[in-house]
Design a protein around this motif. Sequence first.
Motif, PDB file in Angstrom:
ATOM      1  N   LEU A 140      -3.700   6.284  -2.098  1.00 63.67           N
ATOM      2  CA  LEU A 140      -2.847   5.660  -3.101  1.00 63.67           C
ATOM      3  C   LEU A 140      -3.582   4.531  -3.820  1.00 63.67           C
ATOM      4  O   LEU A 140      -4.297   3.752  -3.204  1.00 63.67           O
TER       5      LEU A 140
ATOM      6  N   VAL B 177       0.392   5.013  -8.096  1.00 66.16           N
ATOM      7  CA  VAL B 177       1.759   4.482  -8.013  1.00 66.16           C
ATOM      8  C   VAL B 177       1.868   3.313  -8.993  1.00 66.16           C
ATOM      9  O   VAL B 177       1.023   2.407  -8.980  1.00 66.16           O
TER      10      VAL B 177
ATOM     11  N   HIS C  76       5.795   6.415   0.551  1.00 65.32           N
ATOM     12  CA  HIS C  76       4.524   5.990   1.146  1.00 65.32           C
ATOM     13  C   HIS C  76       4.351   6.586   2.537  1.00 65.32           C
ATOM     14  O   HIS C  76       3.260   7.056   2.899  1.00 65.32           O
TER      15      HIS C  76
ATOM     16  N   GLN D 278       2.093  -3.581   4.944  1.00 61.33           N
ATOM     17  CA  GLN D 278       1.425  -3.050   3.747  1.00 61.33           C
ATOM     18  C   GLN D 278       1.469  -3.975   2.535  1.00 61.33           C
ATOM     19  O   GLN D 278       1.205  -3.537   1.414  1.00 61.33           O
TER      20      GLN D 278
ATOM     21  N   PHE E  37       6.790  -0.966   6.733  1.00 62.27           N
ATOM     22  CA  PHE E  37       6.039  -1.005   5.475  1.00 62.27           C
ATOM     23  C   PHE E  37       5.954  -2.438   4.945  1.00 62.27           C
ATOM     24  O   PHE E  37       4.885  -2.912   4.551  1.00 62.27           O
TER      25      PHE E  37
ATOM     26  N   ASP F  97       1.425   9.005   3.522  1.00 60.43           N
ATOM     27  CA  ASP F  97       0.525   8.583   4.595  1.00 60.43           C
ATOM     28  C   ASP F  97       0.322   9.707   5.609  1.00 60.43           C
ATOM     29  O   ASP F  97      -0.790   9.939   6.090  1.00 60.43           O
TER      30      ASP F  97
ATOM     31  N   PHE G  21       9.708   2.863  -2.380  1.00 64.26           N
ATOM     32  CA  PHE G  21       8.257   2.970  -2.214  1.00 64.26           C
ATOM     33  C   PHE G  21       7.923   3.239  -0.749  1.00 64.26           C
ATOM     34  O   PHE G  21       7.057   4.049  -0.438  1.00 64.26           O
ATOM     35  N   SER G  22       8.640   2.589   0.176  1.00 64.25           N
ATOM     36  CA  SER G  22       8.293   2.717   1.594  1.00 64.25           C
ATOM     37  C   SER G  22       8.424   4.146   2.108  1.00 64.25           C
ATOM     38  O   SER G  22       7.551   4.629   2.842  1.00 64.25           O
TER      39      SER G  22
END
Length: 230
Positions: free
Chosen positions: A44, A8, A34, A77, A73, A38, A30-31
């Motif tokens: 990633l 990414v 992701h 994260q 997220f 996941d 992105f969230s």
Amino acid sequence: MSSPKILVVLTSHDKLGDTGKPTGWYLSEFSHPHHVFDQASATLTVASPKGGAAPLDPSSVEAAKEDDVSVKFLNSQSQIWSNTSKVSEFLGKADEFDAIFYPGGHGPMYDLAVDEDSQKLIAEFWAKGKVVAAVCHGPAAFVNVKLADGKPLVDGKKLTAFSDAEEQQVGADKAVPFALETKLKEEGAKYEKAAEAWGEKVVVDGRLVTGQNPASAKGVGEAILKALKA
């Protein structure tokens, strides 16, 4: 594919032209991918042109405050974007990954659109038969990418990205260095968009996966995984 490996690439740019407003990468873009990755147990690796902390657009945090996936997220994260590797470190390493993915936000319009290391990396991933993907302003990273035959990456390919109409609606059309939809068309892309601004639109042309706007982020994540299985 048991556990796909995805690189990414986030922007390192944090200012919206000369407006004085902060920018960066866009949270939900992105969230949501992701979250999809996941669930597929994907591995990633996150990079940016400068490495270190990749700036998160504060307006995208505000926009996602009712979005459970993005809030979770954001709160759990942060380590993955606060300490990114440099894009240059991955040149020559496309074989270690299955796909490369560029989330949006206005930041990529300023740095990734002109970053030579990023351009070389995308061309390398493409030459190695990998999935190449981006959402919203992320396809700005495809501008100026030339393949081994000298042709633009996007020439003749179906894709989408943040539309010129959407850029005007957010009032950033005078701040960005170029109009993304127009630029992609100039490079020969067969640009497509949703029937209405802000509608979900995901376009898949073989190994090239693109999404138009924040609403398209989850769909891009799903399309990346589907393309990897294909």
